[in-house]
Design a protein around this motif. Structure first.
Motif, mmCIF file in Angstrom:
data_model
loop_
_atom_site.group_PDB
_atom_site.id
_atom_site.type_symbol
_atom_site.label_atom_id
_atom_site.label_comp_id
_atom_site.label_asym_id
_atom_site.label_seq_id
_atom_site.Cartn_x
_atom_site.Cartn_y
_atom_site.Cartn_z
ATOM 1 N N ALA A 172 0.848 -1.204 0.000
ATOM 2 C CA ALA A 172 0.000 0.000 0.000
ATOM 3 C C ALA A 172 0.880 1.250 0.000
ATOM 4 O O ALA A 172 0.497 2.291 -0.522
ATOM 5 C CB ALA A 172 -0.930 0.011 1.201
ATOM 6 N N ASP A 173 2.046 1.134 0.637
ATOM 7 C CA ASP A 173 3.056 2.191 0.589
ATOM 8 C C ASP A 173 2.529 3.558 1.045
ATOM 9 O O ASP A 173 2.631 4.550 0.311
ATOM 10 C CB ASP A 173 3.588 2.267 -0.859
ATOM 11 C CG ASP A 173 4.864 3.074 -0.935
ATOM 12 O OD1 ASP A 173 5.502 3.298 0.112
ATOM 13 O OD2 ASP A 173 5.200 3.513 -2.046
ATOM 14 N N PRO A 174 1.931 3.623 2.243
ATOM 15 C CA PRO A 174 1.426 4.926 2.710
ATOM 16 C C PRO A 174 2.579 5.836 3.129
ATOM 17 O O PRO A 174 3.693 5.363 3.352
ATOM 18 C CB PRO A 174 0.591 4.541 3.940
ATOM 19 C CG PRO A 174 1.263 3.312 4.462
ATOM 20 C CD PRO A 174 1.804 2.571 3.257
ATOM 21 N N ASP A 175 2.282 7.124 3.254
ATOM 22 C CA ASP A 175 3.267 8.043 3.842
ATOM 23 C C ASP A 175 3.284 7.875 5.356
ATOM 24 O O ASP A 175 4.320 7.999 5.992
ATOM 25 C CB ASP A 175 2.888 9.501 3.543
ATOM 26 C CG ASP A 175 3.078 9.837 2.072
ATOM 27 O OD1 ASP A 175 3.787 9.075 1.392
ATOM 28 O OD2 ASP A 175 2.503 10.843 1.629
ATOM 29 N N ILE A 176 2.104 7.666 5.917
ATOM 30 C CA ILE A 176 1.984 7.589 7.379
ATOM 31 C C ILE A 176 1.096 6.414 7.767
ATOM 32 O O ILE A 176 0.034 6.183 7.173
ATOM 33 C CB ILE A 176 1.401 8.904 7.943
ATOM 34 C CG1 ILE A 176 2.376 10.043 7.652
ATOM 35 C CG2 ILE A 176 1.167 8.789 9.460
ATOM 36 C CD1 ILE A 176 1.892 11.405 8.076
ATOM 37 N N LEU A 177 1.581 5.683 8.757
ATOM 38 C CA LEU A 177 0.845 4.551 9.300
ATOM 39 C C LEU A 177 0.272 4.999 10.635
ATOM 40 O O LEU A 177 0.962 5.669 11.403
ATOM 41 C CB LEU A 177 1.900 3.474 9.540
ATOM 42 C CG LEU A 177 1.519 2.036 9.754
ATOM 43 C CD1 LEU A 177 0.734 1.528 8.571
ATOM 44 C CD2 LEU A 177 2.810 1.222 9.929
ATOM 45 N N VAL A 178 -0.985 4.642 10.919
ATOM 46 C CA VAL A 178 -1.543 4.966 12.236
ATOM 47 C C VAL A 178 -1.885 3.654 12.934
ATOM 48 O O VAL A 178 -2.677 2.851 12.417
ATOM 49 C CB VAL A 178 -2.808 5.848 12.123
ATOM 50 C CG1 VAL A 178 -3.335 6.184 13.512
ATOM 51 C CG2 VAL A 178 -2.489 7.129 11.363
ATOM 52 N N CYS A 179 -1.250 3.419 14.074
ATOM 53 C CA CYS A 179 -1.471 2.183 14.835
ATOM 54 C C CYS A 179 -2.556 2.465 15.869
ATOM 55 O O CYS A 179 -2.388 3.325 16.745
ATOM 56 C CB CYS A 179 -0.202 1.755 15.560
ATOM 57 S SG CYS A 179 1.220 1.606 14.477
#
Ligand code: URA
Length: 320
Positions: A240-247
């Motif tokens: 998916a290669d996001p800029d930001i991951l939110v856990c």
């Protein structure tokens, strides 16, 4: 007074059994997997300490107790029906059953592989997938995690895989299992409202979970199940290669960032997250919406985290 007859006693015993069953259903235990309760943590520890003992024939089963079960008031249930609670807020129900008599199983999946082997196998197979569609197809056929045999559906993802932000939760609950998409129940509705507050929706965010199958009765995924599923979510993040991951919540935060801190300490911070090709993105830890439903006063902390997320997205808008 009318004397107690056999049929009265039967009716009472039946009513007691029904209220015992109701108690379990109320507590979210809606799938019977075995006739006895298993303590998988104790089994895994025993298996780690000793080679698996040879199976002995099980002693004959005891007859069901004739005595009516004691009536107890139903305890206050914490999660709302169908709602998940993050790891640190779920309670273990005391087991009334005797300890399991069979030898401990040395693996946590129905395919018979040991957890380490299943995780290695998962990692090797996930690495070969070059698209999210391939990864989803791989997961549909993957039998190395026992959860897939009790879940109704694979819950792979929702939202836009091209999005710059990807949210990762813990594991599907009953609504998600029924529908086959993550965050569909009450915590999903809250997540939608939290995203909307910073201008996001499911067309501008991608959403998934660490574990893609519902643990039966909304129990916590075991460490073995998480380690088997982790290579898949890691590959999903890479593809998916996001800029930001939110856990979202402690299990996602601990699994993806490696921190051992509890979520109230870990939240509100960006962690470096390294992709398979060596590039680094940022992972923001925040509170799980299911926790916020139970502790609404903590929404102010989540709001701070979401403002950090918005500022980060605004700051790196040129990047994509
Ligand atoms: N909780 C999660 O962690 N994931 C879901 O998909 C739903 C509830």
């Amino acid at each position: 007074m009318e004397p107690m007859t056999a049929s009265h006693a039967d009716t009472d015993a039946r009513a007691d059994l029904m209220s015992y069953l109701d108690f379990h259903v109320e507590a979210g235990v809606d799938a019977a997997l075995d006739e006895r309760a298993h303590d998988r943590f104790a089994e895994a520890e025993a298996a780690a300490l000793a080679p698996a003992p040879r199976a002995e024939p099980a002693p004959p089963r005891e007859p069901l107790p004739r005595e009516p079960l004691p009536r107890e008031p139903l305890p206050q249930r914490d999660p709302a029906p169908g709602e998940d609670a993050p790891l640190e807020f779920r309670r273990e129900l005391p087991s009334r059953d005797p300890p399991p008599r069979e030898p401990p199983r040395t693996y946590g999946n129905a395919a018979g592989a040991k957890p380490g082997e299943a995780a290695d196998d998962a990692r090797a197979r996930a690495a070969q997938m070059t698209t999210l569609a391939e990864l989803e197809a791989l997961l549909r056929g993957f039998e190395g995690c026992g959860l897939r045999f009790t879940a109704k559906n694979l819950v792979f993802a929702d939202g836009n895989p091209q999005a710059r932000v990807m949210f990762v939760g813990e594991a599907p609950g009953a609504d998600e299992d029924r529908i086959g998409k993550p965050f569909m129940g009450r915590s999903g509705q809250l997540l939608d409202r939290m995203m909307a507050a910073i201008g996001l929706d499911r067309s501008s965010a991608y959403i998934s979970n660490v574990v893609p199958w519902r643990p039966p009765g909304n129990r916590n995924p075991t460490p073995q199940e998480i380690s088997i599923c982790r290579p898949f979510v890691e590959r999903q993040i890479e593809l998916a290669d996001p800029d930001i991951l939110v856990c979202l919540g402690a299990p996602a935060t601990q699994t993806l960032t490696g921190t051992k801190d509890g979520i109230l300490k870990a939240r509100g911070r960006f962690y470096p997250y390294r992709l398979g090709d060596g590039r680094e993105i940022r992972a923001l830890a925040t509170l799980h919406p299911a926790y916020l439903l139970r502790q609404p006063v903590q929404k102010r902390l989540a709001w701070r985290d979401f403002r950090m997320l918005k500022a980060a997205l605004d700051g790196s808008a040129a990047g994509r």
